[in-house]
Design an enzyme around this catalytic site. Structure first.
Site, mmCIF file in Angstrom:
data_model
loop_
_atom_site.group_PDB
_atom_site.id
_atom_site.type_symbol
_atom_site.label_atom_id
_atom_site.label_comp_id
_atom_site.label_asym_id
_atom_site.label_seq_id
_atom_site.Cartn_x
_atom_site.Cartn_y
_atom_site.Cartn_z
ATOM 1 N N ASP A 12 0.873 -1.173 0.000
ATOM 2 C CA ASP A 12 0.000 0.000 0.000
ATOM 3 C C ASP A 12 0.909 1.222 0.000
ATOM 4 O O ASP A 12 2.106 1.116 0.287
ATOM 5 C CB ASP A 12 -0.898 -0.010 1.259
ATOM 6 N N SER A 13 0.317 2.373 -0.272
ATOM 7 C CA SER A 13 1.087 3.615 -0.165
ATOM 8 C C SER A 13 1.582 3.825 1.268
ATOM 9 O O SER A 13 2.506 4.597 1.481
ATOM 10 C CB SER A 13 0.209 4.797 -0.558
ATOM 11 N N CYS A 77 -4.382 -1.243 -2.022
ATOM 12 C CA CYS A 77 -4.507 0.203 -2.213
ATOM 13 C C CYS A 77 -5.425 0.436 -3.407
ATOM 14 O O CYS A 77 -5.113 0.010 -4.530
ATOM 15 C CB CYS A 77 -3.122 0.782 -2.485
ATOM 16 N N GLU A 165 -5.895 12.525 24.286
ATOM 17 C CA GLU A 165 -6.856 12.181 25.336
ATOM 18 C C GLU A 165 -8.291 12.311 24.838
ATOM 19 O O GLU A 165 -9.145 11.501 25.127
ATOM 20 C CB GLU A 165 -6.668 13.111 26.530
ATOM 21 N N CYS A 200 -11.016 3.499 0.409
ATOM 22 C CA CYS A 200 -9.566 3.645 0.632
ATOM 23 C C CYS A 200 -9.244 2.766 1.825
ATOM 24 O O CYS A 200 -9.951 2.817 2.846
ATOM 25 C CB CYS A 200 -9.225 5.107 0.932
ATOM 26 N N HIS A 202 -7.020 2.914 4.009
ATOM 27 C CA HIS A 202 -6.706 3.647 5.243
ATOM 28 C C HIS A 202 -7.968 3.916 6.080
ATOM 29 O O HIS A 202 -7.906 3.990 7.300
ATOM 30 C CB HIS A 202 -6.089 5.012 4.913
HETATM 31 N N1 DGL Z 1 -4.715 3.350 1.002
HETATM 32 C C1 DGL Z 1 -4.792 3.899 -0.290
HETATM 33 C C2 DGL Z 1 -6.097 3.519 -1.021
HETATM 34 O O1 DGL Z 1 -6.725 2.542 -0.693
HETATM 35 C C3 DGL Z 1 -4.464 5.310 -0.596
HETATM 36 C C4 DGL Z 1 -3.996 6.308 0.343
HETATM 37 C C5 DGL Z 1 -3.146 7.343 -0.334
HETATM 38 O O2 DGL Z 1 -3.674 8.354 -0.827
HETATM 39 O O3 DGL Z 1 -1.958 7.127 -0.385
HETATM 40 O O4 DGL Z 1 -6.477 4.193 -1.940
#
Ligand code: DGL
Length: 301
Positions: A12-13, A77, A165, A200, A202
């Protein structure tokens, strides 16, 4: 030459693809994994452009083959899949490759209100792949697309800092609030979005923020589990799954550092923090590496 005992490669990135690794680990507990986070070059999806993402994808695939003899590559990704999966398959036809794409098709079947929110990077939202998916499935549902600039980067950054927190004040919470309210009305009534596609990898790690904003009734769709099942199928078809008896004898069912190796082109400390927080993996699973881009010759071939 890779074989059934070779590891599964994932990249992944950055740390987002760890959400896909989580699903793979669950689906394929006898396998070995090598994960590469290109955090030194993240984010890919805000402004990098296709040519850059293609170059990095080829370089990383080549690196994982040369140094780790991977038997399959999972591009964890959405942005890299949209920009580079076809080029990669054309350039490395003997490497089995699995990509990820936003769960637009499943959402079109499961949404009851026929209105679906889709959040992803700008690169993914603007891609031909998403345009095709929306076109193919747009008769069943209306898709509301949102490019979430800065969110993947904020998630990367959050691994470098101790947990605050008051989670309400985090950068990720502020960005989620901004993008979810810009999407429009969520709910179960006519015209409201009852489903949110996390386009995404992330974003799986801010599910709690999203849940707090949207409440318990909105359906979230990500692609970790389906991608893990697809990986199993592809390995099965090619007789590349680790035979379970051998794996148990070798102790591979234990989450040992030798079974999962995580590498980053960015901060080692950030990867260790993410591995610990999200996968409960020890620091010694992680290392820092340099992955240079391929020569112009390879790119043009
Ligand atoms: N995790 C990546 C995705 O699923 C991209 C995040 C990034 O912009 O690097 O697209």
């Amino acid at each position: 030459m890779s074989h059934s005992q070779s590891p599964i490669g994932i990249f992944d990135s950055g740390v987002g693809g760890l959400s896909v690794l989580q699903a793979l680990r669950h689906e394929l507990p006898h396998e070995q994994f090598v994960y590469l986070a290109d955090s030194g070059n993240a984010p890919y999806g805000d402004a990098r452009g296709d040519a850059f993402v293609q170059e990095r994808t080829l370089a990383i695939a080549q690196y994982l083959r040369e140094h780790h003899d991977i038997k399959i590559l999972v591009i964890a990704c959405n942005t890299a899949t949209a920009a580079a999966v076809e080029l990669l398959r054309a350039q490395m036809p003997d490497l089995p490759v699995i990509g990820v794409e936003p769960a637009i098709k499943p959402a079109s079947f499961s949404s009851q209100t026929h209105h679906v929110g889709v959040i992803a990077t700008r690169g993914t939202i603007g891609s031909g792949r998403v345009a095709r998916l929306v076109d193919e499935h747009g008769q069943r549902a209306h898709f509301h697309l949102m490019a979430c600039d800065g969110l993947a980067k904020a998630i990367e950054r959050s691994t470098e800092q101790p947990l605050p927190e008051n989670a309400e004040t985090t950068e990720t919470r502020a960005l989620c609030t901004r993008y979810i309210s810009a999407l429009g009305q969520f709910g179960q009534k006519t015209g409201q979005m009852d489903t949110l596609v996390l386009g995404c990898t992330h974003y799986v790690f801010v599910k709690d923020d999203l849940r707090a904003l949207l409440g318990p009734d909105i359906q979230f769709l990500d692609t970790g589990a389906p991608v893990a099942r697809q990986t199993r199928r592809m390995l099965e078809q090619r007789s590349l799954l680790v035979p379970e008896a051998e794996a148990s004898a070798a102790g591979h069912h234990l989450a040992l550092p030798t079974q999962i190796r995580l590498m980053t082109t960015g901060s080692l400390h950030a990867l260790q923090a993410a591995a610990q927080r999200w996968l409960e993996l020890p620091d010694n699973c992680c290392s820092q590496v340099a992955v240079t881009s391929p020569s112009a010759e390879v790119m043009a071939a």
